[in-house]
Design a protein around this motif. Sequence first.
Motif, short mmCIF file in Angstrom:
data_model
loop_
_atom_site.label_atom_id
_atom_site.label_comp_id
_atom_site.label_asym_id
_atom_site.label_seq_id
_atom_site.Cartn_x
_atom_site.Cartn_y
_atom_site.Cartn_z
N THR A 1 13.44 4.21 -8.40
CA THR A 1 12.88 4.31 -9.76
C THR A 1 11.39 4.02 -9.79
N LYS A 2 10.82 3.55 -8.70
CA LYS A 2 9.37 3.35 -8.63
C LYS A 2 8.63 4.67 -8.42
N LEU A 3 9.36 5.70 -8.00
CA LEU A 3 8.75 6.94 -7.55
C LEU A 3 8.67 7.95 -8.69
N PRO A 4 7.66 8.82 -8.69
CA PRO A 4 7.45 9.75 -9.81
C PRO A 4 8.32 10.99 -9.71
N GLY A 5 8.37 11.73 -10.80
CA GLY A 5 9.07 13.01 -10.81
C GLY A 5 10.47 12.91 -11.37
N ASP A 6 11.19 14.02 -11.28
CA ASP A 6 12.58 14.04 -11.74
C ASP A 6 13.47 13.39 -10.68
N ASP B 1 0.82 -1.21 0.00
CA ASP B 1 0.00 0.00 0.00
C ASP B 1 0.85 1.26 0.00
N THR B 2 1.92 1.26 0.78
CA THR B 2 2.76 2.46 0.88
C THR B 2 3.47 2.73 -0.43
N LEU B 3 4.06 1.69 -1.02
CA LEU B 3 4.71 1.90 -2.31
C LEU B 3 3.70 2.25 -3.39
N GLY B 4 2.50 1.69 -3.31
CA GLY B 4 1.47 2.03 -4.29
C GLY B 4 1.08 3.49 -4.21
N TYR B 5 0.94 4.01 -2.98
CA TYR B 5 0.60 5.42 -2.78
C TYR B 5 1.71 6.32 -3.31
N LEU B 6 2.95 6.02 -2.94
CA LEU B 6 4.05 6.91 -3.31
C LEU B 6 4.41 6.79 -4.79
N ALA B 7 4.02 5.70 -5.44
CA ALA B 7 4.30 5.56 -6.86
C ALA B 7 3.41 6.47 -7.71
N ARG B 8 2.34 7.01 -7.12
CA ARG B 8 1.43 7.89 -7.85
C ARG B 8 1.98 9.31 -7.91
N ASP B 9 1.64 10.00 -8.95
CA ASP B 9 1.97 11.42 -9.02
C ASP B 9 1.28 12.13 -7.86
N PRO B 10 1.96 13.07 -7.21
CA PRO B 10 1.35 13.74 -6.06
C PRO B 10 -0.03 14.31 -6.32
N VAL B 11 -0.32 14.71 -7.53
CA VAL B 11 -1.63 15.28 -7.81
C VAL B 11 -2.74 14.24 -7.67
N HIS B 12 -2.38 12.97 -7.78
CA HIS B 12 -3.37 11.90 -7.67
C HIS B 12 -3.42 11.27 -6.29
N ARG B 13 -2.46 11.61 -5.43
CA ARG B 13 -2.40 10.96 -4.12
C ARG B 13 -3.59 11.32 -3.23
N ALA B 14 -4.20 12.46 -3.49
CA ALA B 14 -5.31 12.91 -2.64
C ALA B 14 -6.43 11.88 -2.57
N TRP B 15 -6.61 11.13 -3.65
CA TRP B 15 -7.70 10.15 -3.70
C TRP B 15 -7.26 8.76 -3.19
N HIS B 16 -6.05 8.67 -2.71
CA HIS B 16 -5.53 7.36 -2.31
C HIS B 16 -4.81 7.41 -0.95
N GLN B 17 -5.07 8.45 -0.16
CA GLN B 17 -4.34 8.55 1.10
C GLN B 17 -4.69 7.41 2.06
N ASP B 18 -5.85 6.80 1.87
CA ASP B 18 -6.19 5.67 2.73
C ASP B 18 -5.23 4.51 2.53
N GLU B 19 -4.54 4.47 1.38
CA GLU B 19 -3.57 3.40 1.17
C GLU B 19 -2.40 3.50 2.16
N ILE B 20 -1.98 4.71 2.44
CA ILE B 20 -0.82 4.86 3.31
C ILE B 20 -1.20 4.88 4.79
N THR B 21 -2.48 5.04 5.07
CA THR B 21 -2.92 5.04 6.48
C THR B 21 -3.59 3.74 6.89
N PHE B 22 -3.95 2.89 5.91
CA PHE B 22 -4.75 1.71 6.21
C PHE B 22 -4.05 0.74 7.16
N ALA B 23 -2.73 0.68 7.11
CA ALA B 23 -2.02 -0.29 7.94
C ALA B 23 -2.30 -0.10 9.42
#
Length: 744
Positions: A537-542, A488-510
């Motif tokens: 390399t799993k993470l977005p951005g430069d 869940d944590t890697l899945g959340y952080l692999a998203r572009d920050p603009v999309h993380r708002a809809w997936h914050q439960d992934e990083i808090t669910f544990a």
Amino acid sequence: MTTPPTDVDLDRILVGAHHDPHSFLGAHPTGDGHTVVRALKPLARSVAAVRPTGERTELAHLRDGLFTGTLPGTGADHHLLVTYDDGAEQLHHDGYRFPPTLGDIDLHLIAEGRHELLWRVLGSQVRTLDGVPGTSFAVWAPHAQGVRVMGDFNGWHGTAHPMRSLGSSGVWELFVPGVGAGTRYKYEIHTRDGRLLHKADPLARATEVPPATASVVHTSAYAWRDDDWMASRGGGDCHARPLSVYEVHLASWRPGLGYRELAEQLPAYVAELGFTHVEFMPVMEHPYGASWGYQVTGFFAPTSRLGDPDDLRHLIDSLHAAGIGVILDWVPAHFPKDEFALARFDGEPLYEPADPRRAHHPDWGTLEFDHGRREVRNFLVAGAVYWCTEFHADALRVDAVASMLYLDYSRPHGDWSPNEHGGHQNLDAVAFLQELTDTVRRTAPGALTMAEESTAWPGVTRPTHERGDDGFGGLGFDLKWNLGWMHDTLGYLARDPVHRAWHQDEITFAMVYAYSEHYLLPLSHDEVVHGKGALVTKLPGDWWQRRATLRALYAFMWAHPGKQLLFMGQEFGQGEEFDHDAGPQWWVLDEDRPGHADHRGIRHLVGDLNARYRATPALWELDADPAGFSWIDTSHTEANILSFVRRDAAGRPLVVVANFSPLVHTGYRVGLPDAPAWREALNTDAVRYGGGGVRNDGVVRTEPVPWHGRARSAALTLPPLAVVWLEPADGPVPDPEEADLDEH
């Protein structure tokens, strides 16, 4: 008086299909005051029996290397003088005059599956019998028609050394005089359908270097120096102690180094980084190096690629001297199909189930263990005890537990058979795991067991005597890998920050299930292999954003309830996935430009995280207690910000604020507990770590502004893609307003 052998008996002995060669070979009274001597020496030109007096009796060659003769008087006090075709003579003790080296109690315990010191009676044992040095060999092969031992000592012709069956135990045994440590050997097994198999010893404690497959007689001469460590390692509750793990593939950490050379470098490196433990990916012998040890053929033998067993003992001893515990990855779920090893060991399913629907693992092309067979369960449990006692391992990480627990694991409908209650739980595996954890806890005080278990099976870390709502007792592990948190944590952080708002439960669910088990948070080798890329390399951005997010991930992980594990190379954020031939990309640590922290900065952070972690009881003392954690705020999802508090047993807090957005937030108000003044304990945006240096300078004072349900709050500066740890500011903190009045 013994009964003379019949032609049928002789035929069976010569082809290796006789259950009791000792009844014919060796010395036997004839009943008329004489002794008949029979010796099986297929490579010999002639054989003579020599009495202690020097009296010599030539033995006649009966057939196919079987020599026989009659000596005057009774007794077995003779040697065999063997002459070979090249004229060389060798004087041998007659190995067929010795009684079995396993006693009735040993055989009873083996038959019951309760011999916890199995490696001391099966396998090869260097010993002296009646003043005669040699090696005893013992192997479990209950379906065999006959078993012979072959090796360096008989030109790899097993004909000369048939073993005797020790009854219904299924054990075959033979003492071979003159054989010592370093001798290579295998067993030649005559199957019930007439085939001859050449098998490595399942209980061998040393092996040839792969791709060679012979077993090697070994006796340890190592003198341990870790008495104080072993006496204290069981002190205290492991859940209330700091535990952070550096996972290592020994063969590739520094390619080319053996156990002894690793002992000169690895302890210092791990100690510098501050990890409490190292975890070795499986060190047990395996034929295929690219399996990284997960397809084991030598369950009692360290891989000889890196040295002998005492060299591994030295490495573990050196780590203990540096204050570092050692976890061994251990694989009791399956084994490869290589013909020289356990597969159909005596010609029929033995270590694997007879039912092919249970025997073959569909994912790995291997065979599963028959955990319901007493002797197989004994083999595995004794192996666990062996590594914890003979090699002083401080913990075993048990691989692939989920694949053992479920009969339908990776199997479609129709390809598995249910248990006796019609369910899909593997009841034999449950009983095995319970026996395993209880036995390790009892026989190796302080040694831990950790489960790699990826499902919702309840009670993995519950004591075995406590039954849950499902009717099963707990499995008894000390820790369970939290693969859900990792995913869940890697899945959340692999998203572009603009999309993380809809997936914050992934990083808090544990935290919803954080106290249902005792967890370890793994960022293991599994996340950086098979095309998955390195963590960064799993993470977005430069490149800067990726490194910043990786630093934030590590600080979030170290602050989260649970223990931590990080795979080698990821401590400095290497950009390539794991390559077992090349090893970690150490060279990237040398390419940073002066004044710019890059990979070295990430390594500095990991070292500081471990140092802060070990010095901060709030991060581990109440890991198993919900009182040790509370959220401050998880509602600001559009900003990718969350915050929480960790507490120690005395109530002392540590505040963690994570900003997973690329924006700097100034004046960001956070409700804070207790202390009137706070300061940064850690900031992943520090220049030292390769960050931009955005920070909260000096002391942060709270104000009586209610926020996040708390009476006081403070306005913070949150760096981008960063995590900040805040601790109470100790000592008197001057009030800014009072300071201004004093100046006037």
